[in-house]
Motif scaffolding. Structure first.
Motif, short mmCIF file in Angstrom:
data_model
loop_
_atom_site.label_atom_id
_atom_site.label_comp_id
_atom_site.label_asym_id
_atom_site.label_seq_id
_atom_site.Cartn_x
_atom_site.Cartn_y
_atom_site.Cartn_z
N HIS A 141 -12.86 5.44 19.47
CA HIS A 141 -13.65 4.22 19.64
C HIS A 141 -12.75 3.07 20.11
O HIS A 141 -13.14 2.27 20.97
CB HIS A 141 -14.33 3.86 18.32
N ASP A 142 -11.54 3.03 19.58
CA ASP A 142 -10.56 2.04 20.02
C ASP A 142 -10.19 2.35 21.47
O ASP A 142 -10.10 3.50 21.87
CB ASP A 142 -9.32 2.14 19.12
N CYS A 143 -9.97 1.33 22.27
CA CYS A 143 -9.79 1.56 23.72
C CYS A 143 -8.34 1.68 24.16
O CYS A 143 -8.05 1.58 25.35
CB CYS A 143 -10.48 0.44 24.51
N ARG A 144 -7.43 1.95 23.24
CA ARG A 144 -6.03 2.06 23.65
C ARG A 144 -5.74 3.41 24.30
O ARG A 144 -5.10 3.48 25.34
CB ARG A 144 -5.12 1.86 22.44
N ARG A 145 -6.21 4.53 23.67
CA ARG A 145 -5.92 5.86 24.21
C ARG A 145 -7.13 6.78 24.03
O ARG A 145 -7.01 7.86 23.44
CB ARG A 145 -4.69 6.46 23.52
N PRO A 146 -8.28 6.40 24.53
CA PRO A 146 -9.48 7.22 24.29
C PRO A 146 -9.40 8.61 24.92
O PRO A 146 -9.95 9.56 24.37
CB PRO A 146 -10.60 6.39 24.92
N ALA A 147 -8.74 8.73 26.05
CA ALA A 147 -8.68 10.04 26.70
C ALA A 147 -7.83 11.04 25.94
O ALA A 147 -7.96 12.25 26.14
CB ALA A 147 -8.14 9.90 28.14
N LEU A 148 -6.97 10.56 25.08
CA LEU A 148 -6.21 11.47 24.22
C LEU A 148 -7.03 11.92 23.04
O LEU A 148 -7.08 13.11 22.70
CB LEU A 148 -4.92 10.77 23.73
N PHE A 149 -7.73 10.97 22.39
CA PHE A 149 -8.34 11.27 21.09
C PHE A 149 -9.77 11.80 21.18
O PHE A 149 -10.17 12.60 20.33
CB PHE A 149 -8.29 10.04 20.20
N ARG A 150 -10.54 11.37 22.18
CA ARG A 150 -11.94 11.81 22.22
C ARG A 150 -12.07 13.33 22.32
O ARG A 150 -12.87 13.93 21.59
CB ARG A 150 -12.67 11.12 23.38
N PRO A 151 -11.29 14.02 23.18
CA PRO A 151 -11.41 15.48 23.23
C PRO A 151 -11.06 16.15 21.90
O PRO A 151 -11.56 17.25 21.61
CB PRO A 151 -10.40 15.88 24.32
N GLN A 152 -10.24 15.49 21.09
CA GLN A 152 -9.86 16.08 19.81
C GLN A 152 -11.05 16.19 18.85
O GLN A 152 -11.09 17.06 17.99
CB GLN A 152 -8.74 15.26 19.15
N ILE A 153 -12.01 15.28 19.01
CA ILE A 153 -13.20 15.32 18.16
C ILE A 153 -13.97 16.61 18.39
O ILE A 153 -14.39 17.30 17.45
CB ILE A 153 -14.10 14.11 18.44
N PHE A 154 -14.15 16.96 19.66
CA PHE A 154 -14.91 18.16 19.99
C PHE A 154 -14.11 19.44 19.69
O PHE A 154 -14.68 20.48 19.37
CB PHE A 154 -15.37 18.11 21.44
N ALA A 155 -12.78 19.32 19.76
CA ALA A 155 -11.95 20.44 19.32
C ALA A 155 -12.10 20.65 17.82
O ALA A 155 -12.17 21.79 17.34
CB ALA A 155 -10.49 20.18 19.69
N ALA A 156 -12.16 19.54 17.07
CA ALA A 156 -12.38 19.65 15.62
C ALA A 156 -13.73 20.27 15.32
O ALA A 156 -13.88 21.05 14.36
CB ALA A 156 -12.27 18.26 14.98
N LEU A 157 -14.73 19.96 16.14
CA LEU A 157 -16.06 20.56 15.97
C LEU A 157 -16.00 22.06 16.21
O LEU A 157 -16.64 22.85 15.49
CB LEU A 157 -17.05 19.89 16.92
N GLU A 158 -15.21 22.49 17.20
CA GLU A 158 -15.02 23.93 17.43
C GLU A 158 -14.35 24.59 16.23
O GLU A 158 -14.74 25.68 15.80
CB GLU A 158 -14.16 24.13 18.68
N LEU A 159 -13.35 23.93 15.68
CA LEU A 159 -12.69 24.47 14.49
C LEU A 159 -13.66 24.54 13.32
O LEU A 159 -13.62 25.48 12.52
CB LEU A 159 -11.48 23.59 14.12
N HIS A 160 -14.53 23.55 13.23
CA HIS A 160 -15.55 23.53 12.17
C HIS A 160 -16.46 24.74 12.29
O HIS A 160 -16.80 25.40 11.29
CB HIS A 160 -16.34 22.23 12.26
#
Length: 387
Positions: A141-160
């Motif tokens: 949500h923070d706009c400093r490094r969204p391209a790094l962190f946003r994909p990690q959310i969906f990777a976490a969903l895959e792990l879930h």
């Protein structure tokens, strides 16, 4: 301790495309819609994001990484303790069979992983208490490094979906890394290894899983099997300092002709290397081999990388480095002033942060050459005054 694996800079247009900022609830709703569009069942998506919230502690941690303003000697002495050295040797013996498999399958030397294990989590004892999903969503949500962190959310969903991530209970570092060697969800998906054979990849509780996974990631980042990474050296007083630094890689034989020698053992033959002077020509000196550059794919902090690589050599029997008598460096405020002056002269210093990173060092060396100062990439008050 670990910084995000990839440091990226983004334009406002790319940030807008990623949909960062704005109302947090609306942002989470966008994430849910994207997750469904990626093929995840709506009920699972709702359950996954049910308790997510913004974590102000994460933002505070992201903006206060002053520890990396320390110079190499101060930082390395602070984090390489006798206790960590002793526990490193104990863990090397305890997990000897795992390290043998790591060396066989991935070509990574034990000391390399032991050093990461120690520096990241004190051999698993301190893995972080930040809710991982909250951290990832907050940083996306923070706009400093969204391209790094946003994909990690969906990777976490895959792990879930695999049963390897609990959105309510999984905790780790403030930047979303998980487990004993602190890996992001995408890294776990790509490189996770069931090292203990229990049918799961558990980087939080299984040292074999963590070590094997970390080794696989290093190999994927370009680690060259069986080669060294860093070696302490002795440099002659008359060395051409402008040739030092990571941007110059020469055959080891050429360095030897210039009078560079290994401090406790001969230089590695058949390789190229860089003469690394983390605190200038009067401080510690190292030969950085190709594998040293892989460390920057794990962490972008110059002082952390150099310390981790040196620590790995200590864990494999190298003696303590010769600290020498380096010239006095700059305070954080002076470093920021220097970076502003360098930037004004057209140099890319990677940000005005008071941290002597690789880009600032390169800019310093160029200005030292221009001003006729010893070009060892160590910023001094004389350089600051000269600019």
């Amino acid at each position: 301790m670990r910084l995000p694996a990839i440091a990226l800079a983004f334009t406002m247009s790319s940030q807008a495309a990623l949909g960062c900022g704005g109302n947090f609830g609306s942002f989470v709703a966008e994430l849910k819609s994207e997750a469904v569009a990626r093929g995840h069942a709506p009920a699972r998506v709702e359950a996954f994001f049910a308790g997510v919230r913004q974590d102000s502690r994460v933002l505070k941690a992201d903006r206060s990484q002053g520890v990396f303003q320390k110079n190499f000697i101060d930082f390395s002495r602070a984090v390489i303790s006798k206790n960590r050295l002793v526990n490193g040797q104990r863990n090397a013996q305890r997990y000897q069979s795992v390290f043998q498999r790591v060396a066989r399958d991935y070509g990574v030397s034990p000391g390399v992983l032991l050093a990461f294990w120690a520096l990241e989590t004190d051999y698993g004892a301190v893995q972080g208490d930040f809710n991982t999903l909250n951290a990832l969503v907050t940083l996306s949500h923070d706009c400093r490094r969204p391209a790094l962190f946003r994909p990690q959310i969906f990777a976490a969903l895959e792990l879930h979906q695999r049963g390897d991530f609990d959105p309510a209970r999984t905790k780790g570092a403030w930047a979303g890394e998980i487990g004993m060697v602190q890996m992001l969800p995408e890294d776990i998906l790509r490189n996770g290894v069931d090292g203990d054979g229990d049918g799961k990849v558990s980087l939080k509780t299984s040292p074999p899983d963590a070590l094997m996974s970390g080794a696989r990631m290093l190999r994927g980042l370009g680690w060259r099997s069986g080669e060294p990474w860093l070696q302490e050296i002795v440099v002659p007083e008359g060395l051409d300092w402008s040739k030092t630094g990571l941007q110059t890689q020469l055959p080891v034989t050429e360095w030897a002709r210039m009078g560079v020698k290994g401090r406790s053992e001969a230089l590695a033959q058949g390789l190229r290397g860089s003469v690394l002077l983390p605190m200038g020509r009067k401080g510690p000196a190292f030969m950085a081999y190709p594998n040293f550059h892989v460390y920057f794919e794990w962490n972008k902090s110059f002082v952390y990388v150099t310390t981790a690589a040196y620590f790995a050599t200590r864990l494999e029997g190298a003696p303590p480095y010769d600290a020498g008598n380096p010239e006095a460096g700059l305070s954080p405020n002076q470093m920021q002033a220097l970076q502003q002056k360098l930037q004004a002269r057209g140099h890319d210093v990677g940000g005005i942060d008071g941290i002597l990173g690789a880009k600032t060092r390169e800019a310093v060396q160029k200005e030292q050459i221009r001003l006729g100062l010893p070009a060892d990439a160590w910023p001094t008050r004389a350089l600051l005054a000269g600019l």
